[in-house]
Design a protein around this motif. Structure first.
Motif, PDB file in Angstrom:
ATOM      1  N   ASP A 276     -40.659 -19.003 -72.000  1.00  0.00           N
ATOM      2  CA  ASP A 276     -41.596 -18.226 -72.106  1.00  0.00           C
ATOM      3  C   ASP A 276     -42.350 -18.294 -73.440  1.00  0.00           C
ATOM      4  N   ARG A 277     -43.719 -18.042 -73.292  1.00  0.00           N
ATOM      5  CA  ARG A 277     -44.475 -18.612 -74.642  1.00  0.00           C
ATOM      6  C   ARG A 277     -44.486 -17.496 -75.402  1.00  0.00           C
ATOM      7  N   GLU A 278     -44.076 -16.243 -75.133  1.00  0.00           N
ATOM      8  CA  GLU A 278     -44.319 -15.211 -75.957  1.00  0.00           C
ATOM      9  C   GLU A 278     -42.971 -15.086 -76.893  1.00  0.00           C
ATOM     10  N   ASN A 279     -41.845 -15.547 -76.739  1.00  0.00           N
ATOM     11  CA  ASN A 279     -40.454 -15.878 -77.344  1.00  0.00           C
ATOM     12  C   ASN A 279     -40.754 -16.890 -78.282  1.00  0.00           C
ATOM     13  N   LYS A 280     -41.566 -18.018 -78.049  1.00  0.00           N
ATOM     14  CA  LYS A 280     -42.048 -19.051 -79.164  1.00  0.00           C
ATOM     15  C   LYS A 280     -43.072 -18.466 -80.267  1.00  0.00           C
TER      16      LYS A 280
END
Length: 97
Positions: A51-55
């Motif tokens: 998940d890009r949002e987590n990064k």
């Protein structure tokens, strides 16, 4: 009553519970000692998700953490000095000028 007095009263209330109820001591010691390790594990787990949002969240949190540490170092706060003492020292300096 200001926020520092409330903070101090809450700390003393929780600290006195440890004297009255001995079974509170072990869980509190474990939480105090190992929270950083659990945080590091969760950061690593979040980083390896797809998940890009987590990064993005982790990068923002890392930047905030580094800025907070730099602010503490710049203001001369050491690990063993309470923030309340530093605030009072800074406040006293500004009132003298």
């Amino acid at each position: 009553m200001n926020i520092l007095e409330i903070n101090n009263d809450l700390f003393r209330m929780l600290n006195s519970l440890g004297k009255e109820f001995q079974f509170f001591n072990l869980p509190m010691i474990i939480i105090a000692e190992y929270t950083v390790i659990f945080l590091a594990i969760f950061v690593i787990l979040f980083w390896f998700t797809k998940d890009r949002e987590n990064k993005i969240m982790l990068m923002c949190a890392s930047i905030a953490f580094v800025l907070a540490e730099l602010t503490l170092i710049e203001n001369g706060i050491t690990k063993y000095e309470s923030i309340e003492k530093v605030i009072r020292r800074k406040f006293h300096k500004t009132n003298l000028m």
